[in-house]
Design an enzyme around this catalytic site. Structure first.
Site, PDB file in Angstrom:
ATOM      1  N   LYS A  22       0.847  -1.210   0.000  1.00 51.06           N
ATOM      2  CA  LYS A  22       0.000   0.000   0.000  1.00 51.06           C
ATOM      3  C   LYS A  22       0.875   1.250   0.000  1.00 51.06           C
ATOM      4  O   LYS A  22       0.642   2.181  -0.770  1.00 51.06           O
ATOM      5  CB  LYS A  22      -0.886   0.006   1.249  1.00 51.06           C
ATOM      6  CG  LYS A  22      -1.579   1.324   1.495  1.00 51.06           C
ATOM      7  CD  LYS A  22      -2.388   1.329   2.763  1.00 51.06           C
ATOM      8  CE  LYS A  22      -1.682   1.908   3.949  1.00 51.06           C
ATOM      9  NZ  LYS A  22      -1.512   3.368   3.920  1.00 51.06           N
ATOM     10  N   ARG A  94      -4.697  10.203   3.855  1.00 53.51           N
ATOM     11  CA  ARG A  94      -3.600  11.140   4.008  1.00 53.51           C
ATOM     12  C   ARG A  94      -2.596  11.039   2.860  1.00 53.51           C
ATOM     13  O   ARG A  94      -1.985  12.022   2.454  1.00 53.51           O
ATOM     14  CB  ARG A  94      -2.901  10.863   5.344  1.00 53.51           C
ATOM     15  CG  ARG A  94      -1.807  11.839   5.618  1.00 53.51           C
ATOM     16  CD  ARG A  94      -0.962  11.470   6.812  1.00 53.51           C
ATOM     17  NE  ARG A  94       0.360  12.021   6.639  1.00 53.51           N
ATOM     18  CZ  ARG A  94       0.703  13.257   6.980  1.00 53.51           C
ATOM     19  NH1 ARG A  94      -0.147  14.046   7.550  1.00 53.51           N
ATOM     20  NH2 ARG A  94       1.922  13.696   6.750  1.00 53.51           N
ATOM     21  N   ASP A 118      -5.083   8.402   8.841  1.00 53.13           N
ATOM     22  CA  ASP A 118      -5.040   7.607  10.070  1.00 53.13           C
ATOM     23  C   ASP A 118      -5.032   8.494  11.302  1.00 53.13           C
ATOM     24  O   ASP A 118      -4.406   9.534  11.334  1.00 53.13           O
ATOM     25  CB  ASP A 118      -3.750   6.784  10.100  1.00 53.13           C
ATOM     26  CG  ASP A 118      -3.887   5.519   9.312  1.00 53.13           C
ATOM     27  OD1 ASP A 118      -4.949   5.318   8.727  1.00 53.13           O
ATOM     28  OD2 ASP A 118      -2.927   4.734   9.308  1.00 53.13           O
TER      29      ASP A 118
HETATM   30  C1  UD1 Z   1       4.440   6.642   6.084  1.00 50.96           C
HETATM   31  C2  UD1 Z   1       3.504   5.469   5.970  1.00 50.96           C
HETATM   32  C3  UD1 Z   1       3.049   4.991   7.339  1.00 50.96           C
HETATM   33  C4  UD1 Z   1       4.259   4.696   8.207  1.00 50.96           C
HETATM   34  C5  UD1 Z   1       5.199   5.893   8.230  1.00 50.96           C
HETATM   35  C6  UD1 Z   1       6.488   5.623   8.986  1.00 50.96           C
HETATM   36  C7  UD1 Z   1       2.393   5.883   3.874  1.00 50.96           C
HETATM   37  C8  UD1 Z   1       1.127   6.168   3.159  1.00 50.96           C
HETATM   38  N1  UD1 Z   1       2.345   5.867   5.182  1.00 50.96           N
HETATM   39  O1  UD1 Z   1       3.703   7.718   6.679  1.00 50.96           O
HETATM   40  O2  UD1 Z   1       2.264   3.807   7.169  1.00 50.96           O
HETATM   41  O3  UD1 Z   1       3.791   4.438   9.514  1.00 50.96           O
HETATM   42  O4  UD1 Z   1       5.561   6.270   6.897  1.00 50.96           O
HETATM   43  O5  UD1 Z   1       7.140   4.520   8.456  1.00 50.96           O
HETATM   44  O6  UD1 Z   1       3.414   5.620   3.260  1.00 50.96           O
HETATM   45  N2  UD1 Z   1       6.645  14.519  10.295  1.00 50.96           N
HETATM   46  C9  UD1 Z   1       6.733  15.860  10.588  1.00 50.96           C
HETATM   47  N3  UD1 Z   1       6.828  16.751   9.549  1.00 50.96           N
HETATM   48  C10 UD1 Z   1       6.827  16.373   8.247  1.00 50.96           C
HETATM   49  C11 UD1 Z   1       6.730  15.004   7.950  1.00 50.96           C
HETATM   50  C12 UD1 Z   1       6.638  14.093   8.995  1.00 50.96           C
HETATM   51  O7  UD1 Z   1       6.730  16.252  11.750  1.00 50.96           O
HETATM   52  O8  UD1 Z   1       6.930  17.236   7.348  1.00 50.96           O
HETATM   53  C13 UD1 Z   1       6.569  13.541  11.398  1.00 50.96           C
HETATM   54  C14 UD1 Z   1       5.210  12.867  11.477  1.00 50.96           C
HETATM   55  O9  UD1 Z   1       4.314  13.632  12.249  1.00 50.96           O
HETATM   56  C15 UD1 Z   1       5.571  11.562  12.154  1.00 50.96           C
HETATM   57  C16 UD1 Z   1       6.973  11.250  11.638  1.00 50.96           C
HETATM   58  O10 UD1 Z   1       7.481  12.491  11.152  1.00 50.96           O
HETATM   59  O11 UD1 Z   1       5.625  11.718  13.536  1.00 50.96           O
HETATM   60  C17 UD1 Z   1       7.004  10.187  10.560  1.00 50.96           C
HETATM   61  O12 UD1 Z   1       6.319  10.634   9.441  1.00 50.96           O
HETATM   62  P1  UD1 Z   1       6.616  10.092   7.963  1.00 50.96           P
HETATM   63  O13 UD1 Z   1       7.840   9.258   7.957  1.00 50.96           O
HETATM   64  O14 UD1 Z   1       6.543  11.255   7.038  1.00 50.96           O
HETATM   65  O15 UD1 Z   1       5.379   9.139   7.733  1.00 50.96           O
HETATM   66  P2  UD1 Z   1       4.262   9.204   6.619  1.00 50.96           P
HETATM   67  O16 UD1 Z   1       4.889   9.441   5.283  1.00 50.96           O
HETATM   68  O17 UD1 Z   1       3.166  10.097   7.072  1.00 50.96           O
END
Ligand code: UD1
Length: 422
Positions: A22, A94, A118
């Protein structure tokens, strides 16, 4: 409204096959927009999020032929794309934010509703935004929409991420492949799904060095061409089946698994007492006694994946001993623990730590899935709880697990989907 009704106590044995991830396919679908023409993706999982992403791409002007049963999507991308991703779709998923990079690259302007998705924490976008700004974009937030413009086009830049965010790495990567000059992303995420999108982009004509490492160097090219690409197998679904074998003291062969993408999780299962074999088809996981408790610390790849944390809490809930689980990625990911406690699990949380004392036996009860992986964790607990467990809000599970109930039944579980009145 539907629930999964599970009668616990059955041992799971047999074979399942995992399809594409996914967390990869949604990004590959967005990346397709970087090249006008027909892109074909295979090993596409039959999940709700793929349907939502298809609808989003159609609204942006693409023609999308989705064959969920055949695991295939064909995306025909026009020369001129729309650049607005509306709230009604973005709020359902998202990952819609993934269109930010490709649309900005193609249109020079993009407005994307701020996402929901989520229910697992605040999930900021600051790193996506600051990366695009460094590449010359102007970004504002108006009326719930993130609006990015780059009227003179994007240019290469040095981007240092505070944290190896999966989403931010993907946004900057997709914006950079056709930008003017060289972009270097330091502290980039290196999840197998990032490697997958890089390999598709390289096939499309992008120039990317350092794939799979924490420094990505991207030399922008003028244009990309459509390709056919097979989605990388889903390591989280693989891990969920591996825990299913261990928790039910069963024996499951997981075809199309990529054990090298799950090393720490498989190592933890071995510590818990499971037997792991790499076989021709993929992976075989079996267990013939009560699992032992295992401590878990979630970290960016190659660390232990946060998306397998609820499943391992379920395993620890019935294990011998006490485990300390530390969640470092999403602050609200322990919300589902309240539901697990309704099944008789002994779990105490304090900030980002959970102390799980293994119980001999859980007992079935109605519970509610709060997100995809929480739902999977509750199903696993239900498989070993005495009596009937109904997992409500099953639509969360449908977002990430294709044909889950059919596979569970084939492996010997007693599970049915039941309508929930009102
Ligand atoms: C993706 C996955 C999710 C997985 C996560 C971590 C998808 C659709 N989802 O989510 O299933 O759990 O990776 O492996 O691929 N953050 C910030 N600022 C930003 C970006 C992120 O503060 O600009 C923080 C987020 O709040 C979170 C952490 O960084 O606490 C991890 O986020 P990120 O690695 O970006 O996860 P996703 O891409 O949202």
């Amino acid at each position: 409204m539907e629930a999964l009704q599970i009668t616990g106590g059955n041992r799971l044995a047999g074979a399942v096959r995992v399809t594409g991830a996914k967390n990869s396919v949604l990004k590959l679908m967005a990346a397709a927009m970087l090249a006008p023409g027909r892109t074909t993706l295979t090993e596409v999982p039959g999940i709700l999020d793929v349907e939502i992403m298809s609808e989003l791409l159609r609204r942006l002007g693409c023609t999308v032929e989705l064959d969920l049963a055949g695991g295939r999507v064909v995306i025909d991308v026009p020369e001129a794309l729309e650049h607005r991703a509306d709230y009604d779709l973005v709020r359902r998923m998202r990952a819609s934010i993934t269109v930010l990079g490709p649309l900005l690259a193609r249109c020079g302007v993009v407005d994307v509703a701020l996402p929901g998705g989520d229910n697992i924490g605040s999930r900021g976008l600051d790193m996506h935004v600051s990366g695009l700004q460094r590449m010359g974009a102007e970004v504002t937030i108006e009326h719930g929409y993130l609006i990015a413009t780059a009227p003179r086009g994007l240019h290469g830049a040095s981007v240092w991420l505070d944290f190896p965010s999966v989403g931010a790495t993907e946004t900057i990567l997709m914006a950079a492949v056709t930008a003017d000059g060289r972009t270097v992303i330091d502290n980039a995420a290196r999840e197998p799904e990032i490697v997958d999108i890089c390999s598709m982009l390289v096939d499309m004509g992008a120039r990317i060095d350092g794939v799979g490492s924490s420094t990505l160097e991207i030399d922008g090219v003028r244009q990309l061409s459509p390709v056919e690409h097979a989605t990388v197998p889903d390591r989280i679904v693989t891990g969920t089946w591996a825990v299913a074998a261990a928790i039910t003291r069963g024996d499951i062969t997981i075809a199309n698994a990529r054990p090298e993408h799950l090393q720490i999780a498989l190592d933890k299962l071995t510590t818990a007492g499971a037997r792991i074999e790499v076989v021709d088809e993929g992976l075989r996981v079996s267990m013939d006694h009560r699992p032992r408790a295992v401590d878990i610390v979630t970290l960016p790849y190659p660390g232990f994946p946060t998306d397998l944390q609820p499943q391992f809490i379920a395993l620890n809930a019935v294990a011998e001993g006490t485990a300390l689980v530390t969640e470092n990625l999403f602050e609200a990911r322990f919300r589902f623990v309240h539901e697990l406690v309704r099944l008789g699990a002994d779990v105490q949380t304090e900030g980002h730590h959970a102390l799980v004392r293994g119980s001999e036996q859980l007992s079935g009860a109605p519970v509610e899935a709060t997100d995809i992986r929480a739902g999977a964790g509750l199903v696993l607990a239900g498989l070993v709880a005495e009596g009937v467990t109904s997992v409500h809000e099953v639509h969360h599970i449908d977002r990430g697990y294709a044909g889950f109930v059919d596979d569970l039944v084939r492996l010997g579980a007693s599970v049915t989907r039941v309508p929930v009145p009102g």
